[in-house]
Design an enzyme around this catalytic site. Structure first.
Site, PDB file in Angstrom:
ATOM      1  N   GLY A  46     -31.615 -37.677 -11.365  1.00 16.00           N
ATOM      2  CA  GLY A  46     -32.328 -38.640 -10.532  1.00 16.00           C
ATOM      3  C   GLY A  46     -33.810 -38.597 -10.845  1.00 16.00           C
ATOM      4  O   GLY A  46     -34.294 -37.642 -11.475  1.00 16.00           O
ATOM      5  N   GLN A  51     -42.677 -39.420  -8.692  1.00 15.02           N
ATOM      6  CA  GLN A  51     -42.620 -38.375  -9.725  1.00 15.02           C
ATOM      7  C   GLN A  51     -43.259 -38.840 -11.033  1.00 15.02           C
ATOM      8  O   GLN A  51     -43.610 -38.006 -11.876  1.00 15.02           O
ATOM      9  CB  GLN A  51     -41.172 -37.939  -9.979  1.00 15.02           C
ATOM     10  N   CYS A  89     -35.529 -29.773  -9.092  1.00 13.05           N
ATOM     11  CA  CYS A  89     -36.387 -30.952  -9.026  1.00 13.05           C
ATOM     12  C   CYS A  89     -37.153 -31.045 -10.336  1.00 13.05           C
ATOM     13  O   CYS A  89     -37.722 -30.040 -10.784  1.00 13.05           O
ATOM     14  CB  CYS A  89     -37.361 -30.835  -7.846  1.00 13.05           C
ATOM     15  N   LEU A  90     -37.158 -32.240 -10.929  1.00  9.93           N
ATOM     16  CA  LEU A  90     -37.880 -32.403 -12.198  1.00  9.93           C
ATOM     17  C   LEU A  90     -39.376 -32.167 -12.011  1.00  9.93           C
ATOM     18  O   LEU A  90     -40.083 -31.917 -12.982  1.00  9.93           O
ATOM     19  CB  LEU A  90     -37.616 -33.806 -12.774  1.00  9.93           C
ATOM     20  N   HIS A 131     -32.016 -36.529  -1.834  1.00  7.12           N
ATOM     21  CA  HIS A 131     -33.161 -35.907  -2.520  1.00  7.12           C
ATOM     22  C   HIS A 131     -34.149 -36.992  -2.996  1.00  7.12           C
ATOM     23  O   HIS A 131     -35.364 -36.862  -2.813  1.00  7.12           O
ATOM     24  CB  HIS A 131     -32.620 -35.092  -3.704  1.00  7.12           C
ATOM     25  N   GLU A 132     -33.600 -38.088  -3.551  1.00  4.95           N
ATOM     26  CA  GLU A 132     -34.478 -39.157  -4.071  1.00  4.95           C
ATOM     27  C   GLU A 132     -35.133 -39.937  -2.928  1.00  4.95           C
ATOM     28  O   GLU A 132     -36.316 -40.293  -3.011  1.00  4.95           O
ATOM     29  CB  GLU A 132     -33.693 -40.107  -4.991  1.00  4.95           C
ATOM     30  N   HIS A 135     -38.018 -38.060  -1.746  1.00  4.33           N
ATOM     31  CA  HIS A 135     -39.199 -38.244  -2.619  1.00  4.33           C
ATOM     32  C   HIS A 135     -39.986 -39.499  -2.221  1.00  4.33           C
ATOM     33  O   HIS A 135     -41.214 -39.522  -2.282  1.00  4.33           O
ATOM     34  CB  HIS A 135     -38.771 -38.411  -4.078  1.00  4.33           C
TER      35      HIS A 135
HETATM   36  O1  K1U Z   1     -35.481 -36.031  -8.318  1.00  2.00           O
HETATM   37  C1  K1U Z   1     -35.435 -35.095  -9.115  1.00  2.00           C
HETATM   38  O2  K1U Z   1     -36.327 -34.264  -9.182  1.00  2.00           O
HETATM   39  C2  K1U Z   1     -34.237 -34.967 -10.020  1.00  2.00           C
HETATM   40  C3  K1U Z   1     -33.292 -33.848  -9.588  1.00  2.00           C
HETATM   41  C4  K1U Z   1     -32.212 -34.452  -8.707  1.00  2.00           C
HETATM   42  C5  K1U Z   1     -31.303 -33.512  -7.965  1.00  2.00           C
HETATM   43  C6  K1U Z   1     -30.773 -32.370  -8.532  1.00  2.00           C
HETATM   44  C7  K1U Z   1     -29.938 -31.558  -7.813  1.00  2.00           C
HETATM   45  C8  K1U Z   1     -29.609 -31.881  -6.536  1.00  2.00           C
HETATM   46  C9  K1U Z   1     -30.136 -32.999  -5.962  1.00  2.00           C
HETATM   47  C10 K1U Z   1     -30.988 -33.823  -6.684  1.00  2.00           C
HETATM   48  C11 K1U Z   1     -32.701 -33.236 -10.845  1.00  2.00           C
HETATM   49  O3  K1U Z   1     -32.114 -33.901 -11.635  1.00  2.00           O
HETATM   50  S1  K1U Z   1     -32.930 -31.543 -11.103  1.00  2.00           S
HETATM   51  C12 K1U Z   1     -31.993 -31.161 -12.558  1.00  2.00           C
HETATM   52  C13 K1U Z   1     -30.524 -31.188 -12.421  1.00  2.00           C
HETATM   53  O4  K1U Z   1     -29.890 -31.938 -13.131  1.00  2.00           O
HETATM   54  C14 K1U Z   1     -29.789 -30.341 -11.456  1.00  2.00           C
HETATM   55  C15 K1U Z   1     -30.345 -29.191 -10.926  1.00  2.00           C
HETATM   56  C16 K1U Z   1     -29.633 -28.404 -10.015  1.00  2.00           C
HETATM   57  C17 K1U Z   1     -28.371 -28.776  -9.633  1.00  2.00           C
HETATM   58  C18 K1U Z   1     -27.783 -29.913 -10.169  1.00  2.00           C
HETATM   59  C19 K1U Z   1     -28.485 -30.686 -11.099  1.00  2.00           C
HETATM   60 ZN    ZN Z   2     -36.993 -33.986  -7.124  1.00  2.00          ZN
END
Ligand code: K1U
Ligand code: ZN
Length: 185
Positions: A46, A51, A89-90, A131-132, A135
């Site tokens: 996401g 971001q 989170c990225l 989560h999004e 944000h």
């Molecule tokens: O919005 C963001 O920062 C993207 C985030 C989204 C997200 C990941 C995990 C749970 C909820 C929302 C990411 O993509 S972080 C990287 C990722 O792919 C990931 C990390 C931990 C668990 C599962 C995926």
């Molecule tokens: Zn995030």
């Protein structure tokens, strides 16, 4: 198309409220395209506009089934009790934490053409939608951690912050077998 720089924890834009989208024009389509490209290059599931330093109320998601764009999203209903799951989170690279959230959500949003749609989600998609949407309201997953876990996440981040000059994460397109971004071709 271009890869956008990702703002990391400490950048004030991550704490701002976004502004609803009213124009579904070419510049919005370009932003959405660039956000998808950046999300895939950073290997995320996401990405929300703040971001990438933008305040339009838009996010892109792909948890593996199909790409999804949500514009001006609202959580209409939560159900199914709560579920705990790991989040990253990225904008806070290499920091992870367990977050408890509603297990299922019903979200009303507009698509990239401005057409309303409703999505019902569970599991990872429900978590990612929440989560999004957070944000888009200046909220980050670390805000949900216990005081102790949040402190330790922030302490770890303080040690890593120096790797992100100007609080920006430069995303390279590794899929092409090169490490470059715009201006470096
Ligand atoms: O919005 C963001 O920062 C993207 C985030 C989204 C997200 C990941 C995990 C749970 C909820 C929302 C990411 O993509 S972080 C990287 C990722 O792919 C990931 C990390 C931990 C668990 C599962 C995926
Ligand atoms: Zn995030």
């Amino acid at each position: 198309m271009s890869l956008l720089d990702i703002h990391v924890l400490g950048s004030p834009v991550l704490r701002k409220e976004t502004v609803p989208v009213t124009q579904f024009d070419e510049s919005l389509q370009a932003l959405i395209k660039d956000m998808f490209e950046t999300m895939y290059a950073a290997e995320g599931i996401g990405l929300a506009a703040p971001q990438v330093g933008r305040l339009e109320r838009v996010a892109v998601i792909d948890v593996g089934d199909q790409p999804l764009v949500i514009i001006n999203p609202e959580i209409a209903k939560t159900e199914g009790g709560s579920a705990k799951g790991e989040e990253g989170c990225l904008s806070i690279p290499e920091i992870y934490g367990d977050v408890e959230r509603p297990a299922r959500v019903i979200v009303d949003a507009l698509d990239r053409e401005g057409k309303p749609f409703t999505i019902e989600a569970s599991e990872l998609l429900a978590r990612c939608l929440q989560h999004e949407i957070d944000h888009l309201h200046g909220k980050l997953f670390i805000d949900y951690l216990s005081v102790l876990k949040r402190r330790s996440a922030i302490a770890k981040w303080e040690g890593m912050k120096k790797d992100y000059p100007n609080l920006l994460r430069i995303v390279a397109n590794e899929k092409r077998g090169e490490h470059h971004h715009d201006g470096e071709l």
